[in-house]
Design a protein around this motif. Sequence first.
Motif, mmCIF file in Angstrom:
data_model
loop_
_atom_site.group_PDB
_atom_site.id
_atom_site.type_symbol
_atom_site.label_atom_id
_atom_site.label_comp_id
_atom_site.label_asym_id
_atom_site.label_seq_id
_atom_site.Cartn_x
_atom_site.Cartn_y
_atom_site.Cartn_z
ATOM 1 N N GLU A 165 0.821 -1.208 0.000
ATOM 2 C CA GLU A 165 0.000 0.000 0.000
ATOM 3 C C GLU A 165 0.860 1.266 0.000
ATOM 4 N N LEU A 166 1.938 1.262 0.775
ATOM 5 C CA LEU A 166 2.769 2.450 0.918
ATOM 6 C C LEU A 166 3.780 2.628 -0.215
ATOM 7 N N TYR A 167 4.339 1.535 -0.699
ATOM 8 C CA TYR A 167 5.524 1.663 -1.539
ATOM 9 C C TYR A 167 5.411 1.133 -2.963
ATOM 10 N N PHE A 168 4.449 0.274 -3.250
ATOM 11 C CA PHE A 168 4.348 -0.294 -4.592
ATOM 12 C C PHE A 168 3.320 0.483 -5.405
ATOM 13 N N ARG A 169 3.568 0.595 -6.689
ATOM 14 C CA ARG A 169 2.665 1.302 -7.578
ATOM 15 C C ARG A 169 2.220 0.361 -8.699
ATOM 16 N N PRO A 170 0.994 0.555 -9.231
ATOM 17 C CA PRO A 170 0.525 -0.291 -10.334
ATOM 18 C C PRO A 170 1.506 -0.304 -11.484
ATOM 19 N N GLY A 171 1.767 -1.491 -12.009
ATOM 20 C CA GLY A 171 2.673 -1.627 -13.142
ATOM 21 C C GLY A 171 4.123 -1.800 -12.763
ATOM 22 N N GLU A 172 4.459 -1.585 -11.471
ATOM 23 C CA GLU A 172 5.823 -1.774 -10.998
ATOM 24 C C GLU A 172 5.997 -3.168 -10.414
ATOM 25 N N PRO A 173 7.242 -3.657 -10.321
ATOM 26 C CA PRO A 173 7.470 -4.959 -9.670
ATOM 27 C C PRO A 173 6.977 -4.925 -8.229
ATOM 28 N N LYS A 174 6.403 -6.025 -7.794
ATOM 29 C CA LYS A 174 5.876 -6.103 -6.434
ATOM 30 C C LYS A 174 7.011 -6.495 -5.487
ATOM 31 N N ARG A 175 7.938 -5.561 -5.318
ATOM 32 C CA ARG A 175 9.100 -5.785 -4.463
ATOM 33 C C ARG A 175 9.736 -4.429 -4.160
ATOM 34 N N PRO A 176 10.562 -4.349 -3.123
ATOM 35 C CA PRO A 176 11.230 -3.078 -2.834
ATOM 36 C C PRO A 176 12.093 -2.617 -3.998
ATOM 37 N N THR A 177 12.156 -1.313 -4.197
ATOM 38 C CA THR A 177 13.011 -0.707 -5.210
ATOM 39 C C THR A 177 13.701 0.500 -4.585
ATOM 40 N N ARG A 178 14.578 1.109 -5.348
ATOM 41 C CA ARG A 178 15.272 2.316 -4.868
ATOM 42 C C ARG A 178 14.286 3.432 -4.536
ATOM 43 N N LEU A 179 13.142 3.444 -5.226
ATOM 44 C CA LEU A 179 12.135 4.487 -4.996
ATOM 45 C C LEU A 179 11.492 4.386 -3.625
ATOM 46 N N MET A 180 11.638 3.244 -2.988
ATOM 47 C CA MET A 180 11.023 3.036 -1.679
ATOM 48 C C MET A 180 11.518 4.059 -0.659
ATOM 49 N N TRP A 181 12.782 4.451 -0.789
ATOM 50 C CA TRP A 181 13.359 5.400 0.176
ATOM 51 C C TRP A 181 12.596 6.725 0.150
ATOM 52 N N GLU A 182 12.485 7.338 -1.024
ATOM 53 C CA GLU A 182 11.787 8.622 -1.119
ATOM 54 C C GLU A 182 10.320 8.498 -0.735
ATOM 55 N N ARG A 183 9.695 7.401 -1.126
ATOM 56 C CA ARG A 183 8.281 7.212 -0.791
ATOM 57 C C ARG A 183 8.078 7.077 0.711
ATOM 58 N N HIS A 184 9.027 6.456 1.370
ATOM 59 C CA HIS A 184 8.927 6.312 2.827
ATOM 60 C C HIS A 184 9.051 7.669 3.522
ATOM 61 N N ILE A 185 10.053 8.447 3.135
ATOM 62 C CA ILE A 185 10.241 9.771 3.746
ATOM 63 C C ILE A 185 9.043 10.665 3.461
ATOM 64 N N GLU A 186 8.539 10.603 2.234
ATOM 65 C CA GLU A 186 7.364 11.399 1.862
ATOM 66 C C GLU A 186 6.156 11.013 2.712
ATOM 67 N N HIS A 187 5.975 9.714 2.922
ATOM 68 C CA HIS A 187 4.855 9.241 3.740
ATOM 69 C C HIS A 187 4.967 9.758 5.167
ATOM 70 N N LEU A 188 6.156 9.665 5.746
ATOM 71 C CA LEU A 188 6.340 10.123 7.128
ATOM 72 C C LEU A 188 6.044 11.615 7.260
ATOM 73 N N LYS A 189 6.539 12.403 6.330
ATOM 74 C CA LYS A 189 6.307 13.847 6.399
ATOM 75 C C LYS A 189 4.829 14.190 6.217
ATOM 76 N N LYS A 190 4.110 13.313 5.561
ATOM 77 C CA LYS A 190 2.677 13.538 5.332
ATOM 78 C C LYS A 190 1.852 13.209 6.571
ATOM 79 N N VAL A 191 2.206 12.141 7.280
ATOM 80 C CA VAL A 191 1.334 11.664 8.361
ATOM 81 C C VAL A 191 1.801 12.058 9.758
ATOM 82 N N VAL A 192 3.075 12.456 9.909
ATOM 83 C CA VAL A 192 3.597 12.781 11.240
ATOM 84 C C VAL A 192 3.713 14.293 11.392
ATOM 85 N N PRO A 193 3.143 14.858 12.458
ATOM 86 C CA PRO A 193 3.307 16.296 12.697
ATOM 87 C C PRO A 193 4.794 16.669 12.750
#
Length: 268
Positions: A165-193
Amino acid sequence: MGQTASQPVPDKTLKVIGAGLSRTGTTSFGAACSYLLDGPCYHGGTQMLNSPESHIKRWIEIIRHTPVKGEADRVALHDGVKELLDGYVACTDLPANAFVEELMEIYPDAKVICTVRDPEKWWNSMAPIVEKGNLTLLSWILAPLPTLRMFRTYHDAIDDGRVGELYFRPGEPKRPTRLMWERHIEHLKKVVPKEKLFFYDVRDGWEPLCAILGVPVPKDVPFPRLNDAQAMETFMKTSARRGLMAWASIFLTVAGVGFYGAKYARLI
């Protein structure tokens, strides 16, 4: 990753939500938090692989309520996460780092600390596992071993659930990729005050972590320098050997039963 699972303490409550991805010094971070906050830390890898099989099965049940589709899922997820993390002063690594929103709701006074490192070095440490690891083969090898035989089921559940839900996108491999790092930081900045979110590099030692937590810097106590990757590699190699030995024992037992059964059948 440590070799012994921590045990919860009834009067302790979560003060640190470790939001860093795996391979960012989570083992060292957990040990440091445990020392500074005088209580057990829930390190996901250690707890998951060194606990009774009922523990990983419970996480699988909880994770299967993600993505949340309704109130029943939300309540089950909230109650399950609280059940497994009550009694710890800190948590780090998967699966806890995928449930930051739920943990903030359960423990509103906790600080969210994301361990970080150079993103390219992080991916270089992750890539060999992601690109060369054979989960199907590993699951067969580990099949005779309690707890470890559930590893593939847990892995699939979390990829189909919150991690996907957090890191995979439609059409991408269903596994961690280098993009996971930026997506994780972006998610944290979105949900954490902003005032509750901190980024920390374990290479910086005690001082910045103590400043975040508002505690004195330990004197004459070395900062724990533990190697996540080496510990996991050693653990999995040992587990693979145990699995192969278990299979050899099973095959020898089956062969022995077959031999003596055939011999007995010729005598009657």
